[in-house]
Structure formats: C-alpha cells, structure tokens
Design an enzyme around this catalytic site. Structure first.
Site, mmCIF file in Angstrom:
data_model
loop_
_atom_site.group_PDB
_atom_site.id
_atom_site.type_symbol
_atom_site.label_atom_id
_atom_site.label_comp_id
_atom_site.label_asym_id
_atom_site.label_seq_id
_atom_site.Cartn_x
_atom_site.Cartn_y
_atom_site.Cartn_z
ATOM 1 N N HIS A 22 13.250 1.118 4.268
ATOM 2 C CA HIS A 22 13.061 1.398 5.901
ATOM 3 C C HIS A 22 12.686 0.083 6.401
ATOM 4 C CE1 HIS A 22 8.923 2.724 5.279
ATOM 5 N NE2 HIS A 22 8.569 2.337 6.295
ATOM 6 N N ASP B 159 12.417 4.777 -1.594
ATOM 7 C CA ASP B 159 12.128 3.887 -0.452
ATOM 8 C C ASP B 159 11.990 2.478 -0.877
ATOM 9 O OD1 ASP B 159 11.886 2.866 1.867
ATOM 10 O OD2 ASP B 159 10.677 4.446 2.715
ATOM 11 N N SER C 2 4.072 -0.398 5.431
ATOM 12 C CA SER C 2 5.072 -0.023 4.726
ATOM 13 C C SER C 2 5.566 -1.176 3.935
ATOM 14 C CB SER C 2 6.216 0.265 5.687
ATOM 15 O OG SER C 2 6.060 1.611 6.525
#
Length: 717
Positions: free
Chosen positions: A85, A226, A652
């Site tokens: 992402h 991810d 992240s």
C-alpha cells in the site's frame, strides 16, 4: 460539542496509576534509557547496534519512503522493502488495462526491467542533532512573530543554514530538517540523504498485497502479503542524484540481514520507522473535539463517498483502476476514525486523559506553578471558541474539497480577464488554464461518476448539515435557484467548458471572455476555495493561543515525568518501539493467537468478492503444500503475526527485527482495538500487524519465480 465530566470515574482512574502509560515511540537518542528493559524482554543487541551517532547502525538501514511510509534496505545493492500500500501509487501509475500491475503484479527479472518513478523520494537520516538552544535563541530574535514559528517545520528548517553553515546546507542530495518535540519544548535537526532515483522492482498482485482489502483493514487476524520492492540508485560516486541511465544501484553503509527461521509467541520484536501523528498529550476537551467533530464528520462524509466509488468500481474495470488509490486512501482514514472513536468510548480514553490532566494539575499546584492551570483553561477556551468554525471547515474539507473533483476546476484569474484584448497576455492566460485543466482532468477522474453520483450525494448531505447562510455563495445560490443539489450539479455539467475534454477543446479554439468568467464549474471551485480560505483564517485565529497553552501544559508534563521517561508525540521522525510477539483477548470469551497462516487465506476465499479472490497459482501452491524452506515446523505456511509494539500511520513498511536485529517482518497495520493508541498506549489491546518475512520470500520464490531477488537478499535459514 458536549462537555461531560465523570467525577466518580475520574477517582477510579486516578487510583489506577494511569499516568502516561508509554509503549514508545522513542527517539533514537533515547535508546540508552531503554536498553535494560529491552534486554529483559530478550534483546541481544547493544544500544550502539541500534543507534550509533559515531558509526553505522540499524538506523542507517531504515528509510522514509515517499514522505509518509517507512522502508528498509536489505542488500548491498540498495534493495528496499516496503508495503504494497506504500508503493500503491507507483504501481498504479505504471498500470493500464493492457498491463494491469495492480491486478496481476509486477516482477522484474533484471536491473534493466526495473521501472523509474518520477517524483518519488526516499530519505535516509545521516545525523540527529539537539539544536534546542540555537532554535530558542533564534525564536527570541523574531521581530514580528506570528505565534506559531516555534512549531513550523518550514520556519524551523530555514534556521539550518545558520546552524550548520550555508555551504554545508547547500550540499547536493542532502536535506536539513528541524522539528519541534514535546509541543515546542525541544528541537532536533535531522540531516538526511535524499534519493530521487527510486525504481520499482516487484509487487505481488493486489489479491495478495491487498487480500482482505477494506473489510480486513485495521483487523486481526490478518492474511495479507502487503509488500512491494524498490531499489535506490545513485551516481557512480555513490551520491544521491536525479534519475539518469548512468546511475547505478546504491551501496548503503548498512542493510538488515533477513532471518527466515521463523517466529514464536513471546519472541522479542523491535520496530523502527517514521510514525506520523499521535496525540498523547491531549487534554480531555481535545479528545472530545477530535471524536465529536473531526472523526464523526470524516466517518459520515467518507462513508457516502466510498459507497458511491465502490459501486462504480465494481461495475467497470476502467473505473476501478481510476479510483483505486483514492478509494484506498479514503477508506484508510475512515476506518481509523471509526476505530479511534470506538476506543474513546469503550476504553474510556477521555476519562484517562482527564485523570492525567488532574494529576499534572495537582503536581503543578504542589510545586507552586500557576501556569499549568492557566494553560488547561486556555486550551478549553480555544476548543469552545472554534467549535462552529471547525465543524463547518471539516464538512467543507471532507464533503467538498476532498470528495468532489470539480472543486479543483480551473479558475480564471483577473489578469486574463483584464487583458483579454492583449493577444500575448490572453494566450498566456489560456495556456495557464490549459495547464490547470490537464491537472484537473487526469486519468483518475471520471466526469460521469462525478456528475451522476458523487457530487450529488456529497453536496446534498453538505447542504443538509450546513445552514444556507454559512455555505459558499455558489452552493447557496445554485441550490436555491435550481431547487436541489442534483439539479444544480446537472446544470454545472451541462454548461461548463470543463465538463468534458471535447467541450474544453472547442472553447480553446474559439475562446470567449464572458463564457470563461461565467463558467459555473469555475465559479463553484472559486467560491468553495474562498470559503475554505476564509474558514482557515478564522480557525487559525485560535491556533497561536492554543499552541502556546499546549506548549505550557506539555512543559509541565515533561518536568513531572522527566524526558528520559517520556517519548514525544510522533511527527514523521525516526523512532523505535519494542515489545513481544503476542496475541490478545479483545473481549469476553474471544482470544486471538499471534500468528496466521495460508490456511486462513483459503478459509476466507470468496471468488464472488473481489476482496477475497485467491490467485489460482497461489491456490495451486497451497494445495500441493509447495512451501519450500519457508514453512513452519508443522508444515503450515506463515503469513502474518502481531506484536505489542506501539505504531501508527507512517510505520507502514517499518522493519520488524528479532532479538539480534535481523529482519523477521514488515509492519503494515494496527488492530481495530488499538487505534486509540494514538491518544494512549493500551498494552492489553494494542497490536502491530506484521507481514511474516517468510511469506514475502515464499511469494518471491515459489509464486513469482524471481530467483535473482532471493539470491540478492540471502535469507538465513
């Protein structure tokens, strides 16, 4: 906004010693004060292994990715791992219907196949310097202070040349950033290398990288691969440089070894990265404002926006590509707001902050410090004073500016209007409008979706919430004249030169001054922009007194607790946090383990739901149990795990390391129950959600067959 106080609950919380429970996010220079506790949890590293101001350390392998994510270097050739992402925008920009890398994934099998990403930046911190004394000295010299310079990153960073010297500050490939900590009571300067040649190396299909998508977002258990892979390039001397075909892979002074031996519950976990924003020093009234105005409005307006986008995305693959990144970005903030409000209510975060507030006030009273109580009163006064303005501002921002694309339509300035009869100036003005149109009418915008769905839905709700006399004049008059938001939007798209490319090009062939100035979409955008600026100015009138009061309040907290024992709020600077791999019990009778496997992916599989589609090749690997060396000892294939570390947005892509500082995973999310950790760390509920490095390696190796990356990473088994 309702102001509610709970004296009975307050007494209970004070008696529970809740004062600023702290799970991190620690500054690198606070490492010495944390090493003993870290070793008690199993860490085998020394402080200098993590942060060494006089040599290389793990700090040098952790990067800021694209201004809002984290990444980690894992080879001596500048190979960089981050989340799927985080690289989503870059993957999307390289995607088309013919080459849909979002859907199918992207794998480069040589350096020549790696894709260039204009505008993408990666930063590596070189040095961290305490500049508190120098900054405070400069602040005292300001002749006409606005009252906010002590918090302004732009102003603070402008002081760098005075501190390091103008020659040093102009070094190519370097950036000097000064930021405020503890509400402006401390200042640190970060010397950074800035890489602008960053190439896409690999990314799995979204069915792996976004498996579970929005339904599973902020949730545990999780089953998402991810990750995306990039590479830093430098000039032939190893210095950061703009893109050039002559650039070579960057050779970092430090990278992190990858450990593929597996993890177990109770193992030590260390995370480093760039957490974005937290609010640990909020007073009770600030918590209420955040919940009842900011979060509630975000939830309401983004819910409307996302319902429309998702319906259109599912109906048309072209629209899906067009709106994918917008939808993902909106959904991320939406669920974060939902989770924060849940924690505020169910975990009594307002009451916790009220108890902490009372503790600080009692300490200050004992010390004879009157400014602390004055600061708390000033904070409450500012919050109450801006309540209506902030509510209107949030509805305009979430409902119009961030939701309706025509609010970004070109605006004809006075120069072209006043000099229409001057051919040269008219042409210059028209070319400026063309440039604005191209930026507005890009591939991520569908006029049909905007006209038929989005603008009508959002504008209708906005008009229901904001009294007509407080709306932008174009909205107020347009709805009054045409009878409804729907009719007003239809009129705009029927008459505007910006409603389609064909109509715009037709206008450019025969430009007309009056038509340009009367264009309804342009007038809508100008009116909304004016209202936004007006509200911003009115809200900003409360900023300086509020910031000064917050600074005074946090100064008391800092004096009471002592800096070594108190991590500052996150502000996109390099931090570390630590804990252990551990499950949790979110509610009665429900207990979650710490690890998930590929079995869970197959349990969630739903061919009729795009969020849970399983790639046929991945399913074949599962059915054959073809996991290679990446399986658990029981033969299952690991996917994700969770840990008690304290993370937030910006973390992240953060590397998750074991007791020896070896990479065991990539952080990519938090659990729903832990979103309130932005206000107060909740060790029994808060969990970082992490991609097991073995799943990443398995996808590279067995799924993609990209052996060159396995050879470069050299995982330890």
């Amino acid at each position: 906004m309702n102001k509610r106080f709970f004296p009975t609950l307050l007494l209970a919380f004070v008696c529970s010693t809740l004062a600023y429970a702290d799970g991190g996010m620690w500054l690198m220079q606070q490492i010495n004060g944390q090493v003993a506790r870290m070793k008690s949890l199993g860490m085998q590293l020394e402080a200098a292994d993590i942060y060494n101001p006089n040599g290389s350390s793990l700090k040098d392998a952790v990067v800021m990715f694209d201004g809002g994510c984290t990444g980690v270097l894992v080879s001596n050739q500048g190979l960089l791992l981050t989340n799927h992402h985080c690289g989503y925008d870059q993957i999307q920009k390289h995607s088309s219907v013919q080459h849909n890398y979002l859907k199918d994934g992207f794998w480069s099998y040589s350096l020549a196949e790696e894709l260039v990403n204009p505008g993408l930046e990666v930063e590596i911190v070189d040095e961290i310097t305490d500049v508190t004394a120098a900054v405070k000295k400069e602040l005292e010299r300001i002749k006409k202070p606005s009252g906010l310079e002590f918090l302004s990153p732009r102003y603070l960073s402008s002081l760098a040349p005075e501190i390091v010297g103008k020659k040093a500050a102009s070094r190519p490939g370097y950036r000097y950033e000064i930021k405020a900590f503890y509400g402006g009571n401390r200042y640190y300067m970060f010397t950074k290398k800035v890489f602008r040649d960053v190439r896409l190396v690999a990314a799995p299909p979204s069915s792996i990288g976004k498996f579970g998508s929005d339904t599973d977002n902020w949730a545990w258990p999780r089953h998402t691969g991810d990750f995306s892979i990039f590479r830093l390039y430098a000039d032939k001397n190893g210095n950061p440089a703009e893109y050039s075909k002559d650039n070579v892979p960057y050779r970092p002074k430090r990278w992190v070894k990858v450990n593929a031996q597996g993890v177990k519950e109770g193992d030590f976990a260390l995370i480093m990265g760039y957490p974005g924003t937290t609010y640990k020093f909020f007073t009770a009234d600030e918590v209420t404002e955040w919940s009842e105005i900011d979060n509630n409005i975000r939830i309401e307006m983004r819910g409307i926006l996302q319902d429309v986008m998702l319906r259109e995305m599912l109906a048309d693959p072209k629209i899906n590509i067009m709106y994918a990144a917008k939808y993902a970005s909106s959904q991320n903030g939406y669920k974060r707001a939902q989770g924060a409000n849940w924690a505020i209510r169910r975990r009594s975060l307002r009451e916790i902050k009220l108890a902490q507030q009372q503790e600080v006030l009692a300490w200050a009273k004992q010390k004879g410090i009157a400014t602390t109580e004055e600061a708390v009163r000033a904070i409450s006064k500012a919050i109450e004073g801006r309540q209506d303005l902030r509510m209107r501002q949030r509805y305009l921002l979430e409902g119009i500016l961030m939701g309706i694309e025509m609010s970004n339509a070109p605006a004809a300035d006075s120069d072209i209007a006043d000099h229409w009869d001057d051919p040269a100036r008219r042409e210059a003005g028209l070319q400026s409008i063309r440039k604005q149109f191209e930026a507005f009418f890009n591939k991520d915008y569908s006029p049909e979706v905007e006209k038929d769905q989005l603008a009508i839905a959002l504008l209708t709700r906005y008009a229901e919430r904001i009294p007509a006399e407080k709306q932008p004049i174009s909205i107020r008059e347009g709805i009054a004249e045409y009878g409804s938001a729907k009719a007003y939007v239809e009129m705009i798209f029927d008459k505007s030169i910006y409603a389609s490319r064909e109509r715009f090009e037709e206008f450019m062939k025969n430009p007309d001054r009056d038509r340009l100035l009367r264009d309804p979409m342009s007038r809508f955008a100008a009116s909304v922009a004016y209202e936004h600026q007006k509200l911003a100015k009115e809200v900003a009138a409360f900023d300086a007194p509020l910031a000064a009061a917050q600074r005074s309040y946090v100064a008391s907290v800092l004096d009471m607790k002592g800096q070594p024992n108190l991590a500052p709020d996150a502000n996109l600077t390099l931090r570390f946090t630590y804990g252990e791999i551990k499950g949790y019990q979110p509610r009665d009778v429900v207990t979650y383990g710490a690890k998930s496997t590929l079995e869970g992916v197959m349990e969630k599989e739903d061919p009729n739901n795009w969020e849970y589609v399983v790639d046929p090749k991945l399913k074949a690997l599962y059915e054959a149990k073809n996991y290679g060396r990446y399986a658990n000892s029981d033969g299952s294939m690991p996917v994700n795990f969770c840990a008690t570390t304290h993370t937030t947005g910006g973390n992240s892509g953060s590397p998750v390391m074991n007791a020896r500082g070896e990479l065991i995973g990539l952080n990519f999310d938090r659990n729903w129950e832990g979103v309130g950790g932005d206000i107060e760390y909740l060790p029994n509920y808060q969990r970082s959600i992490i991609l097991d490095i073995r799943y990443l390696l398995f996808i590279i190796d067995k799924f993609a067959g990209c052996q060159r990356l396995i050879d470069e990473i050299q995982p330890q088994f």
